[in-house]
Design an enzyme around this catalytic site. Structure first.
Site, PDB file in Angstrom:
ATOM      1  N   ARG A   1      -0.416 -15.301  -8.958  1.00  0.00           N
ATOM      2  CA  ARG A   1       0.578 -16.070  -8.183  1.00  0.00           C
ATOM      3  C   ARG A   1       1.556 -15.170  -7.430  1.00  0.00           C
ATOM      4  NH1 ARG A   1       0.824 -18.962 -13.116  1.00  0.00           N
ATOM      5  NH2 ARG A   1      -0.578 -20.757 -13.093  1.00  0.00           N
TER       6      ARG A   1
ATOM      7  N   LYS B   1       2.553 -13.917   7.729  1.00  0.00           N
ATOM      8  CA  LYS B   1       1.436 -14.866   7.773  1.00  0.00           C
ATOM      9  C   LYS B   1       0.171 -14.165   7.306  1.00  0.00           C
ATOM     10  CE  LYS B   1       2.471 -18.084  11.492  1.00  0.00           C
ATOM     11  NZ  LYS B   1       1.835 -18.651  12.699  1.00  0.00           N
TER      12      LYS B   1
ATOM     13  N   GLU C   1       0.060  -8.314  23.405  1.00  0.00           N
ATOM     14  CA  GLU C   1       1.102  -8.840  22.510  1.00  0.00           C
ATOM     15  C   GLU C   1       2.430  -8.106  22.712  1.00  0.00           C
ATOM     16  OE1 GLU C   1       0.753 -11.462  20.400  1.00  0.00           O
ATOM     17  OE2 GLU C   1      -1.406 -11.687  20.141  1.00  0.00           O
TER      18      GLU C   1
ATOM     19  N   LYS D   1       9.757  -9.484  17.157  1.00  0.00           N
ATOM     20  CA  LYS D   1       9.102 -10.420  16.247  1.00  0.00           C
ATOM     21  C   LYS D   1       9.966 -10.674  15.024  1.00  0.00           C
ATOM     22  CE  LYS D   1       4.994 -11.948  13.961  1.00  0.00           C
ATOM     23  NZ  LYS D   1       3.533 -11.937  13.872  1.00  0.00           N
TER      24      LYS D   1
ATOM     25  N   GLU E   1       7.886 -21.189  10.072  1.00  0.00           N
ATOM     26  CA  GLU E   1       7.319 -21.814  11.263  1.00  0.00           C
ATOM     27  C   GLU E   1       7.632 -23.294  11.351  1.00  0.00           C
ATOM     28  OE1 GLU E   1       3.053 -21.408  11.823  1.00  0.00           O
ATOM     29  OE2 GLU E   1       3.418 -20.857  13.888  1.00  0.00           O
TER      30      GLU E   1
ATOM     31  N   ARG F   1       9.742 -20.266  15.640  1.00  0.00           N
ATOM     32  CA  ARG F   1       8.686 -19.275  15.487  1.00  0.00           C
ATOM     33  C   ARG F   1       7.497 -19.580  16.393  1.00  0.00           C
ATOM     34  NH1 ARG F   1       6.844 -16.260   9.963  1.00  0.00           N
ATOM     35  NH2 ARG F   1       5.038 -15.193  10.807  1.00  0.00           N
TER      36      ARG F   1
ATOM     37  N   ASN G   1       3.759 -18.023  19.863  1.00  0.00           N
ATOM     38  CA  ASN G   1       2.444 -18.482  20.322  1.00  0.00           C
ATOM     39  C   ASN G   1       2.328 -18.496  21.838  1.00  0.00           C
ATOM     40  OD1 ASN G   1       1.357 -18.903  17.755  1.00  0.00           O
ATOM     41  ND2 ASN G   1       2.408 -20.870  17.585  1.00  0.00           N
TER      42      ASN G   1
ATOM     43  N   HIS H   1      -0.966 -18.295  23.382  1.00  0.00           N
ATOM     44  CA  HIS H   1      -1.969 -18.446  22.320  1.00  0.00           C
ATOM     45  C   HIS H   1      -2.683 -19.789  22.326  1.00  0.00           C
ATOM     46  CE1 HIS H   1      -0.332 -14.715  20.915  1.00  0.00           C
ATOM     47  NE2 HIS H   1      -1.110 -14.688  19.856  1.00  0.00           N
TER      48      HIS H   1
ATOM     49  N   HIS I   1      -6.377 -19.184  22.304  1.00  0.00           N
ATOM     50  CA  HIS I   1      -7.239 -19.601  21.190  1.00  0.00           C
ATOM     51  C   HIS I   1      -8.372 -20.496  21.678  1.00  0.00           C
ATOM     52  CE1 HIS I   1      -4.005 -18.961  17.851  1.00  0.00           C
ATOM     53  NE2 HIS I   1      -4.754 -17.883  18.038  1.00  0.00           N
TER      54      HIS I   1
ATOM     55  N   HIS J   1      -9.165 -11.135  21.062  1.00  0.00           N
ATOM     56  CA  HIS J   1      -7.952 -11.937  20.940  1.00  0.00           C
ATOM     57  C   HIS J   1      -6.892 -11.597  22.002  1.00  0.00           C
ATOM     58  CE1 HIS J   1      -4.730 -14.229  19.120  1.00  0.00           C
ATOM     59  NE2 HIS J   1      -3.996 -13.140  19.052  1.00  0.00           N
TER      60      HIS J   1
END
Lengths: 376, 376
Positions: free
Chosen positions: A126, A148, A190, A231, A241, A245, A249, A252, A256, A271
């Site tokens: 955990r 993330k 980026e 960032k 998020e 946040r 994106n 993106h 994506h 990407h």
């Protein structure tokens, strides 16, 4: 503590705060830096076969010198390692190494390794400790910062994971020297993104200095540090998020969709290239909606084109689906909230904002123009 | 909001605080209670085949009445569902139901379902909402409170998971009427545990009123609420198990070792029975170390025996390994920290404490007595 050539960026998240160190020679000095933050911790290095061949020995020696016992766990390179089977195997190897909650998983590699290893560290017992050692530009400026982590499923990318903040990020800028040009350039998309989100001065600096960033040395270190700082500020405002946040994106949602439409085939589109096209489109779309000037949209395209990045879906080799199908890909993207379309749009260079409830009909007619008739 | 027959216990965890409602008829009114806390959320009910047959229709109807659209995902009953393969399948079904981050996973079942469904809710889209509807006494007083979720691996139980706090726990006391007597009794061991940790008055109340708790009605509701309150207080002090929370493991270090030694074969020993034996041994061991009086140890044994719980490993059917092998099981238990043995010991009824660095030699010689020669 850090040399004149290095930068330190603090990610301010209360009890989960941590430092990002950026600069040369961090790989060789990783052991002492980890030991001073996590005294007595043992370690598992998670890496991929390519990165292991280039850098694992240096890192292991550095850890050993600092008295940190470390197991090395290797996965196959590439996005396909972000799956349940690899997750289960790495989890098992970490447990087999008898690591406990206070011990550390060190991710040595690009975004795939960082996402996978971070997820492992978040779920074994955990939650163990976690250190990121990103070895690609993309990972140094994006995926290694912000917590993330996750894997893909057949239904989409990054649909399963946890928020797991590292205790430390070590971004060794020298390791980037061996990256293939195309990969470095894709990562640069980026970097430019942070200028376009809310740092117009940084974008102007990049327009003037991008060649030095590509060449290496202090300009590169500065660009990476500035990206991490950008960032970190967004993440500090919105760790989980729930709002702001989403700004990260920028480019993106479109990006994506093109990655999905090309089945994540890196020979057609990686990407960062998808993000470059997506950022160009986000500015064009904003201009079409009378939110930003066409001059700003053209300025973004000029810079991305100057560094060699694509700016239009027409540059993607091979056939693309039509506009309606592309809209489906966008609607399936995980940033969808309750059926409404959310885009990051902009009022100009460095003036991005989160636009919720963008009408799908507007997106569709924009895509039709873009896919069938755009001239750069 | 809650009826005279119901109790409400608040788990105080800052922004992650939530309520536990305990009492009759909560299954039939779950829909409105969830809807008032999570407006507009859609749901996936995760349950097992047995519980589904008994209760899923009632819950689904209640959710539907409250306007909550719900998919039902069923797993096989029993500990074996806490594995990676089932995790992956349930994750996939939740994603297939197109649930988003603001939607809710409802765990309807015992500890296995709660641990599995909670873990799923913690990792799909890096964290969805979660509601616990425990249907066993053990789950109502223990596993549904406190946010520990996870699965087992071949190397041990609960080695993989996350801390994921629910938004709400609904403990319907009426569903316990259909539990097999042995299962209810095993769950009662955890109720008694809270008295033994730090609530001597509650332990005395249980000594006087345990028959009413078993019979149902208000005494049962009181005992469950008091147990949840006790656990909530410990969890609020130490959400991530860095210190005091270990108190909740009273009886568990010995208990887990016997569960492992019997290969988790429920026909020989179920978890609560292992805890009962473990609590009896923890008091005996504390007495042997001159920490608590033999009178207190005997009082604990008398109460556990009165309700029909085992108090000695000699009551476990079949062969057990010898003392040295049992010590290995204890050392492998996940509560081990850096090789030292940690036990929850006690100075008397309701005076438990965390003892770190218990000498393995003391444990070994105690186990030898216990396994080979103990007379109750």
């Amino acid at each position: 503590m850090i040399s004149a050539q290095q930068r330190q960026v603090r990610v301010d998240l209360g009890t989960r705060s941590y430092d990002i160190l950026i600069g040369p020679d961090l790989l060789a000095t990783a052991g002492t830096r980890i030991a001073e933050r996590l005294p007595k911790a043992r370690a598992a290095i998670v890496t991929d076969e390519n990165v292991a061949a280039a850098h694992a020995a240096t890192l292991s020696a550095s850890l050993e010198q600092a008295g940190i016992e470390a197991a090395t766990i290797t996965v196959a390179p590439g996005e396909k390692s972000k799956n349940f089977a690899t997750l289960e195997r790495v989890v098992d190897e970490v447990i087999a190494a008898k690591l406990e909650r206070g011990d550390v998983v060190v991710a040595l590699g690009g975004g795939v390794v960082g996402d996978l290893a971070g997820f492992v560290s978040g779920i074994v017992r955990r939650g163990m400790k976690f250190v990121q050692m990103p070895t690609s530009l993309l990972a140094q400026v994006d995926s290694s910062v912000g917590g993330k982590t996750g894997i893909n499923t057949q239904r989409g990318k990054n649909l399963v994971g946890v928020f797991q903040q590292p205790s430390l990020v070590l971004a060794d800028t020298t390791v980037l020297d061996t990256l293939p040009e195309r990969e470095f350039r894709a990562g640069y998309a980026e970097v430019a993104k942070y200028g376009l989100i809310d740092r117009p001065d940084f974008f102007a600096w990049l327009e003037a200095n991008w060649r030095d960033v590509f060449a290496g040395g202090d300009a590169r270190t500065h660009a990476i540090a500035e990206s991490c700082r950008a960032k970190a500020e967004v993440v500090a405002r919105d760790e989980f998020e729930k709002g702001d946040r989403a700004l990260l994106n920028l480019g993106h949602t479109f990006g994506h969709a093109f990655e999905a439409a090309t089945q994540y085939d890196g020979s057609r589109l990686v990407h960062g290239e998808g993000v470059a096209i997506g950022m160009a489109l986000a500015h064009r779309f904003s201009s079409r909606l009378n939110l930003c000037s066409m001059d700003d949209a053209l300025r973004v395209e000029a810079h991305l084109r100057a560094v060699g990045l694509p700016i239009s879906p027409l540059e993607i080799p091979g056939e693309l689906p039509g506009a309606e199908r592309m809209l489906d890909f966008i609607a399936q993207d995980k940033k969808v909230s309750r059926g409404a379309l959310t885009f990051i749009l902009t009022k100009g260079i460095g003036q991005s904002f989160v636009a919720r409830d963008v009408p799908p009909s507007e997106v569709l007619s924009f895509l039709q123009t873009t896919l069938h008739a755009e001239a750069a």
